[in-house]
Design a protein around this motif. Structure first.
Motif: not given
Length: 221
Positions: A79-87, A104-107
């Motif tokens: 998921k995107l927030d696994r990278l970071s929660r900061r834009v 993965a969830q947004m291929p």
């Protein structure tokens, strides 16, 4: 042959929460590799980290990024927030030369869509903090003695109703347009969950909850 570097992350608080565990992330990434990866492919690195998403100083993430750039590989997260929660951090990654990453969830998500989802996740985090502070101040202004066991039923019911409405407003900009465009409740849940957004209890969104949120927003429109 396309090369991939895998990265999974949990914080100590998230270890036991549904949908955020390492096994769930591994499953999502494997589904991506099985169904969306270029074939043939080769996994050249698999990094795991226990660290909060609000802190961008993460050794394993930096190692994963360095390897991906060195091997001309695609960095893959669940998921995107696994990278970071900061834009700001995610935007910098999108612009970093020599780095490509996939969620993965947004291929099929492009950079613009990922930026929107990142903004939603960051907004949620800020909203939770400000909402808690505002709720305490409002309760105090009404004369509620915070921490006291009195004022039970009516005060708690009113606070619960207000909190539910504020939760709905937090994602109003996403769920209302999608619903008006004909998206199903399940599809709306998929968009919210894939963005890394969470309910106030830290769980994934479900169709029943989204339906209730839409009704609450309609009632105050």
């Amino acid at each position: 042959m396309r090369r991939y570097v895998l990265y999974r992350r949990v914080s100590s608080q998230e270890q036991g929460k549904s949908g955020l565990g390492l096994e769930a992330q591994e499953r999502d990434i494997q589904l991506f590799l099985d169904n969306y990866a270029d074939t043939p492919y080769l996994v050249v690195g698999d990094f795991v980290e226990t660290h909060t998403g609000s802190d961008n100083d993460r050794p394993q993430l930096q190692a994963a990024i360095a390897l991906a750039k060195k091997e001309d590989a695609v960095l893959v997260v669940s998921k995107l927030d696994r990278l970071s929660r900061r834009v700001s951090f995610l935007a910098a990654l999108m612009e970093e030369k020599g780095l490509t990453f996939k969620v993965a969830q947004m291929p099929y998500a492009d950079a613009f869509q990922l930026h929107i989802y990142a903004a939603l996740a960051e907004q949620e985090k800020c909203f939770i903090a400000s909402r808690t502070k505002a709720a305490l101040q409002a309760a105090k202004a009404r004369g509620v003695r915070l921490g006291a066991p009195t004022y039970c039923v009516k005060a708690l019911a009113a606070a619960k109703k207000q909190k539910a409405l504020e939760d709905a407003k937090k994602v109003e900009g996403v769920i209302v347009p999608l619903r008006k465009s004909g998206a199903s409740l399940r599809t709306i849940c998929g968009v919210l969950n894939a963005s890394g957004a969470r309910t106030s209890r830290g769980n994934d969104f479900n169709p029943q909850l989204v339906s209730q949120m839409l009704m609450r927003l309609e009632a105050v429109a």
